[in-house]
Design an enzyme around this catalytic site. Structure first.
Site, mmCIF file in Angstrom:
data_model
loop_
_atom_site.group_PDB
_atom_site.id
_atom_site.type_symbol
_atom_site.label_atom_id
_atom_site.label_comp_id
_atom_site.label_asym_id
_atom_site.label_seq_id
_atom_site.Cartn_x
_atom_site.Cartn_y
_atom_site.Cartn_z
ATOM 1 N N ARG A 114 0.816 -1.221 0.000
ATOM 2 C CA ARG A 114 0.000 0.000 0.000
ATOM 3 C C ARG A 114 0.852 1.276 0.000
ATOM 4 N NH1 ARG A 114 -2.388 -3.564 -1.386
ATOM 5 N NH2 ARG A 114 -4.322 -4.470 -0.590
ATOM 6 N N SER A 150 -11.499 0.561 2.660
ATOM 7 C CA SER A 150 -10.776 0.029 3.823
ATOM 8 C C SER A 150 -10.101 1.162 4.592
ATOM 9 C CB SER A 150 -9.724 -0.984 3.377
ATOM 10 O OG SER A 150 -10.338 -2.117 2.815
ATOM 11 N N GLU A 194 -5.115 3.566 6.268
ATOM 12 C CA GLU A 194 -5.004 3.400 4.815
ATOM 13 C C GLU A 194 -5.674 4.567 4.107
ATOM 14 O OE1 GLU A 194 -6.391 0.197 1.388
ATOM 15 O OE2 GLU A 194 -5.677 -0.546 3.318
#
EC number: 1.3.1.98
Length: 314
Positions: free
Chosen positions: A176, A225, A295
């Protein structure tokens, strides 16, 4: 809240500059204050000229489709750049089973275009509610696939308006994250596919869609998310074990369906959502000793007296 106007030379530019643009209109959470100015360039040449001309002391921030973004209630000072579908939303098949796509193209559309070309390796994008620019910046992934597995090269423009081409290795992908400089605005990317039976590709995409329908609150005002999965752990399981499923602060709630999603139940502020997220982080740390990392990208200024202090000092 509104910002003072910016002094920007627009001569010769073909894009659109909008002062005090309401960002809650384009973010999936439907919260947040305005951008001091929103610029939508006509194409890469227009973007490069705008950045070359823009004063160094004016901050620049890029937003995509607004799905993985929490804009604070005080808004964003400086210029927010949003790439248009018209100028940056193309998809073209190239030799060698490759596709070239603009970074304003939604991830889901990339999966669909690859299906049209009979190329596998992109079905995971069918379940990611974002655009390709964000996918590159975050090494977006789902269902066992990641952006870094398919990327060949990226075109970008820096804060001075200079053009760059980066290889997969240049991007420095990790989970990520990309190590590419923060000031680069990605404009176009080339991906490598593999020939496959379209029926097999379509079946993989259908399974991704079915999983999202079963497990995620896709019809709510959410940002996707919320926290990254810690090594060897699932964020949602840690949140659930900490007793946070359904937890509410103001109009913000931890989803009952999937507790790594925060939702705006109606009337939530960005402050509500950020405070809820930090409360979840604190409770997870108290019960497991594990620190969850955001995130979702949190950007902008709080309203006076409305700053949310990180519960864990991070």
């Amino acid at each position: 809240m509104s910002f003072p106007p910016l002094d920007i030379d627009l001569a010769g530019l073909r894009g659109r500059l909008t002062p005090n643009f309401a960002l809650d209109a384009i973010t999936w959470f439907r919260v947040g204050g305005p951008a001091q100015a929103l610029f939508q360039p006509a194409d890469e040449d227009d973007l490069a000229l705008f950045l070359e001309r823009l004063a160094d002391d004016i901050p620049v921030l890029v937003v995509g489709v607004g799905s993985n973004l929490l804009v604070r209630d005080g808004g964003i000072a400086g210029v927010v750049i949003r790439l248009s579908a018209k100028g940056f939303g193309s998809a073209v098949a190239e030799a060698g089973d490759r596709i070239r796509v603009g970074t304003a193209l939604p991830d889901k559309r990339v999966a669909a275009f690859a299906l049209e070309q009979g190329l596998s390796g992109f079905a995971f994008y069918h379940g990611i509610p974002g655009g390709m620019g964000g996918a590159l910046r975050m090494n977006a992934g789902a269902n066992g696939g990641e952006t870094r597995q398919r990327l060949v090269e990226v075109r970008a423009v820096d804060r001075k308006g200079r053009r760059h081409v980066l290889s997969n290795a240049d991007m420095g992908f990790t989970y990520r994250h990309t190590a590419a400089p923060d000031d680069l605005i990605f404009t176009e990317a080339v991906f490598q596919g593999e020939p496959a039976d379209p029926a097999v590709i379509k079946a993989a995409m259908d399974e991704v869609e079915a999983h999202r329908e079963r497990a995620q609150p896709i019809r709510e005002k959410t940002g996707g998310s919320t926290f990254k999965n810690p090594p060897g752990e699932s964020a949602w399981k840690l949140i659930d074990a900490a007793g946070c499923r359904g937890l509410r602060i103001g109009g913000a709630q931890v989803s009952e369906m999937h507790c790594n999603f925060l939702i705006n139940t109606g009337g939530a502020t960005a402050h509500d959502l950020e405070l809820l997220g930090e409360t979840v982080r604190a409770r997870v740390f108290a019960t497991s000793g594990i620190r969850l990392d955001w995130e979702i990208k949190r950007l902008g200024l709080p309203l006076l007296g409305g700053a949310v202090e990180p519960f864990l000092g991070t």
